[in-house]
Design an enzyme around this catalytic site. Structure first.
Site, short mmCIF file in Angstrom:
data_model
loop_
_atom_site.label_atom_id
_atom_site.label_comp_id
_atom_site.label_asym_id
_atom_site.label_seq_id
_atom_site.Cartn_x
_atom_site.Cartn_y
_atom_site.Cartn_z
N ASP A 164 -4.09 -14.18 -3.30
CA ASP A 164 -4.76 -15.05 -4.28
C ASP A 164 -5.88 -14.27 -4.96
OD1 ASP A 164 -6.70 -14.84 -2.33
OD2 ASP A 164 -6.36 -16.84 -1.50
N HIS A 218 -6.19 -5.93 -2.56
CA HIS A 218 -7.05 -6.05 -1.37
C HIS A 218 -7.36 -7.51 -1.02
CE1 HIS A 218 -8.60 -1.59 -1.62
NE2 HIS A 218 -7.35 -1.70 -1.24
N VAL A 230 1.35 9.78 -6.15
CA VAL A 230 1.54 11.18 -5.77
C VAL A 230 2.90 11.64 -6.29
CG1 VAL A 230 1.58 12.80 -3.85
CG2 VAL A 230 0.12 10.76 -3.73
N ASN A 277 -3.86 8.95 4.25
CA ASN A 277 -2.68 8.33 4.85
C ASN A 277 -2.64 8.37 6.38
OD1 ASN A 277 -1.77 7.85 2.27
ND2 ASN A 277 -0.42 9.64 2.21
N HIS A 335 0.64 4.31 -2.66
CA HIS A 335 0.43 5.71 -2.24
C HIS A 335 1.62 6.59 -2.58
CE1 HIS A 335 -3.30 5.37 0.53
NE2 HIS A 335 -3.32 4.43 -0.40
N ARG A 350 0.83 -1.21 0.00
CA ARG A 350 0.00 0.00 0.00
C ARG A 350 0.87 1.26 0.00
NH1 ARG A 350 -3.74 2.77 4.13
NH2 ARG A 350 -5.27 3.72 2.75
#
Ligand code: HEM
Length: 273
Positions: free
Chosen positions: A201, A148, A25, A49, A21, A17
């Site tokens: 997975d 996710h 940016v 954040n 992020h 993540r």
């Protein structure tokens, strides 16, 4: 060495993540790692954040190990790209070759973080448009969202989806409400993938097809729109998901790198030299 650090701390999801992020940016330039200074307000406390990004200390550990054996050569931006890849792989996901040579930014921008990162309330079209501004297609967006399949989220990020949205499996909503009350418990964590939260997975897509997406924005990918058929494909074909995810990660990792004499090789990922 970096692999051991990632393994011990099970930080793969958080680092993946962080990398996302960072790249969204001002490109993959490790700007997300910079602490605020007297001359700029950095990205760590931007809305998407604050109290949310984790894993900075893992990057610090990797960086100090790398610096000890090879001084001022490997950028924090490259470390993020490599650690994100290795984190995915350690959790059972694919591996790939990371193109290296990114250099580190000398500044960071809280306002850029606020405007460039996706919001949880986004519609499908808004997500597609946002990823397009980074040169990523709708397919890339849907494949990258498969991230996710690992990691955790705070109650505050999915409360409105489980209490107010109607496109959610009621049994799943009831399960999540047990540890995410209507008020209070904002920081209570739940796995994003209800099936296998620490295995990389294609279950994330099976969840979406069963209306078990944790975020409003997740379920937007399978809500009668243009990505439905791709979500179905990924839900039944792990290999198609894997190859599209790898392609999209490589594309994301190549967003606007600093090269040549631009930027610097930071010695400490939290501050400019
Ligand atoms: C499409 C739009 C996206 C939205 C709206 C979104 C939003 C979120 C939110 C709200 C969380 C939980 C944060 C918290 O509880 O504080 C989260 C976690 C996470 N996101 Fe996303 N995300 C998106 C796309 C992505 C992409 C493209 C990646 C990586 C390629 C990614 C990787 C992750 C990971 C691995 C976690 C778990 C982090 C951990 O356990 O520390 N996300 N995301």
């Amino acid at each position: 060495m970096s692999l051991a650090v990632l393994n011990e701390t099970r930080m793969g999801a958080s680092i993946l993540r962080l990398f996302f992020h960072d790249c969204f940016v001002n490109g993959c330039d490790a700007s997300v790692l910079l602490d605020d200074t007297s001359t700029f307000i950095g990205e760590k406390n931007a809305a998407p954040n604050a109290n949310s990004l984790r894993g900075f200390e893992v990057i610090d550990t990797i960086k100090s190990l790398v610096e000890a054996s090879c001084k001022a050569t490997v950028s924090c931006a490259d470390i993020l790209a490599l650690a994100a890849r290795d984190g995915v792989n350690l959790l059972g996901g694919p591996t790939w070759t990371v193109l290296l040579g990114r250099r580190d930014a000398r500044t960071a921008s809280q306002s850029a973080a606020n405007s460039n990162l996706p919001s949880l309330e986004s519609s499908l079209q808004t997500l597609i448009n946002l990823f397009a501004t980074k040169g990523l297609t709708a397919k890339d967006m849907t494949a990258l969202s498969g991230a996710h399949t690992i990691g955790q989220a705070r109650c505050i990020t999915f409360r409105s989806h489980i209490y107010s949205d109607t496109n959610i499996n009621p049994t799943f909503a009831a399960l999540r409400k047990k540890t995410c009350p209507q008020s209070g418990g904002d920081g209570n964590l739940a796995p994003i993938d209800v099936q296998t939260p620490i295995i990389f997975d294609n279950d994330y897509y099976q969840n979406l097809v069963a209306q078990r997406g944790l975020f409003h924005s997740d379920q937007e990918l399978f809500n009668g729109g243009s990505q439905d058929s791709l979500v179905r494909t990924y839900s039944t074909s792990a290999s198609t998901f894997t190859s599209d995810f790898v392609n999209a990660m490589i594309k994301m990792g190549n967003i606007s790198p600093l090269t040549g004499t631009s930027g610097e090789i930071r010695l400490n990922c939290r501050k400019t030299n």
